[in-house]
Design an enzyme around this catalytic site. Structure first.
Site, PDB file in Angstrom:
ATOM      1  N   LYS A   9      85.532  15.873 -80.223  1.00  0.00           N
ATOM      2  CA  LYS A   9      84.936  14.556 -80.513  1.00  0.00           C
ATOM      3  C   LYS A   9      83.607  14.749 -81.230  1.00  0.00           C
ATOM      4  CE  LYS A   9      81.379  14.710 -77.405  1.00  0.00           C
ATOM      5  NZ  LYS A   9      80.001  14.910 -77.759  1.00  0.00           N
ATOM      6  N   ASP A 140      82.414  13.291 -70.448  1.00  0.00           N
ATOM      7  CA  ASP A 140      83.148  13.119 -71.707  1.00  0.00           C
ATOM      8  C   ASP A 140      84.668  13.205 -71.532  1.00  0.00           C
ATOM      9  OD1 ASP A 140      80.859  12.852 -73.188  1.00  0.00           O
ATOM     10  OD2 ASP A 140      80.820  14.940 -73.876  1.00  0.00           O
TER      11      ASP A 140
END
Ligand code: C5P
Length: 286
Positions: A9, A140
């Site tokens: 990401k 995350d």
């Protein structure tokens, strides 16, 4: 055997709203999955949990632990606990995402283990249930389960999926050096930045396809902290912008810098940082 792509990401924005009583920080971040990915293969096993990694494609990979300290292993333990079953699993990971880079390399492997064990053992857990398990492993991990483009709030685990955006090309430059996330947040507290990306406005700009205006609004509250430790971050940004990047910004707590661009500028941007000592990757929004 099941195989999962564990995508990295980038943080298109990272805003810090304040410190929390639990030691975390309240954040508001626009997160974007990218095509750079590890491959995570899972097989049923009668011998508990095991983990093998091919780290030959990344620098410093020999330092990644292959035991319960690894987030992928912890994911398997948390999956077993949630299901109340002693599901054995043999995990094999081929690493391509650089480590300690601000790209969620460890978190995304953990997310892939959760998705993969759900398929392997046909447990039919929902994404919401997988995210609940994931948030125990790292802030995350829920985003890595969902992917796409999301607004992440709370400590990063409260997700709102955003309308998919144009699949721009991305050049990543990971300078030499590592930044520990706890260190970055702690150093930020000693000297909070006045950087607050206008996330609500950016989301509206995305919805209207007004990308150039959105890019101008991207910022990361941890960037200045990281630049003090690794000045190469600022140099990489400047080189990428000069080479025509639409935006160049540090991801997460760094030190990787990403440049968003149209395809025709990918080569020029890659060339602009190739002699800097940084590792360079060409990828795209996913
Ligand atoms: O959630 P995760 O284990 O990835 O977080 C690592 C560390 O980063 C936390 O222990 C905390 O020091 C810091 N952090 C934070 N606020 C967040 C996310 C992480 O302070 N929202």
């Amino acid at each position: 055997m099941v195989s999962e792509k564990a995508r990295a990401k980038i943080n298109l924005t990272l805003d810090i709203l304040g410190a929390r009583a639990d030691g975390y920080h309240e954040v508001s971040m626009i997160m974007q999955a990218i095509d750079l990915a590890d491959t995570v293969e899972l097989e049923k096993s009668s011998g508990g949990i095991s983990l093998e990694m091919d780290t030959t494609k990344i620098i410093g990979g020999e330092n990644i632990p292959c035991d319960e300290k690894n987030l992928a292993w912890r994911a398997a333990i948390e999956f077993q606990k949630f299901c109340g079953e002693n599901f054995g699993v043999k995990i094999n990971i081929e690493k391509r995402i650089p480590m300690a880079a601000g790209l969620a390399g460890g978190s995304t492997d953990a997310a892939a283990v959760l998705r993969g064990m759900n398929r392997l053992y046909e447990t039919n857990l929902t994404d919401a249930q997988l995210c609940k398990i994931g948030e125990k492993i790292g802030s995350d991990v829920p985003f890595c389960i969902i992917g796409g483009t999301c607004l992440a709030e709370g400590r990063g685990e409260i997700l709102t999926q955003l309308t998919p955006i144009k699949k721009f090309d991305v050049v990543l430059a990971k300078p030499v050096g590592e930044i520990s996330t706890p260190w970055a947040y702690k150093t930020y507290d000693d000297n909070p930045a006045k950087i607050h990306p206008p996330n609500a406005e950016i989301i509206k700009q995305f919805e209207h396809g007004n990308y150039d205006a959105a890019f101008k609004n991207f910022s990361n509250a941890l960037e200045n902290v990281a630049i003090k430790k690794i000045p190469a971050i600022a140099e990489l940004k400047s080189k990428m912008l000069t080479a025509g990047a639409k935006v160049a910004l540090m991801s997460g707590s760094g030190p990787t810098v990403f440049a968003v661009t149209d395809e025709h500028n990918v080569e020029k941007i890659s060339q602009s940082v190739k002699d800097s000592g940084a590792q360079v990757f060409v990828t795209k929004f996913f």
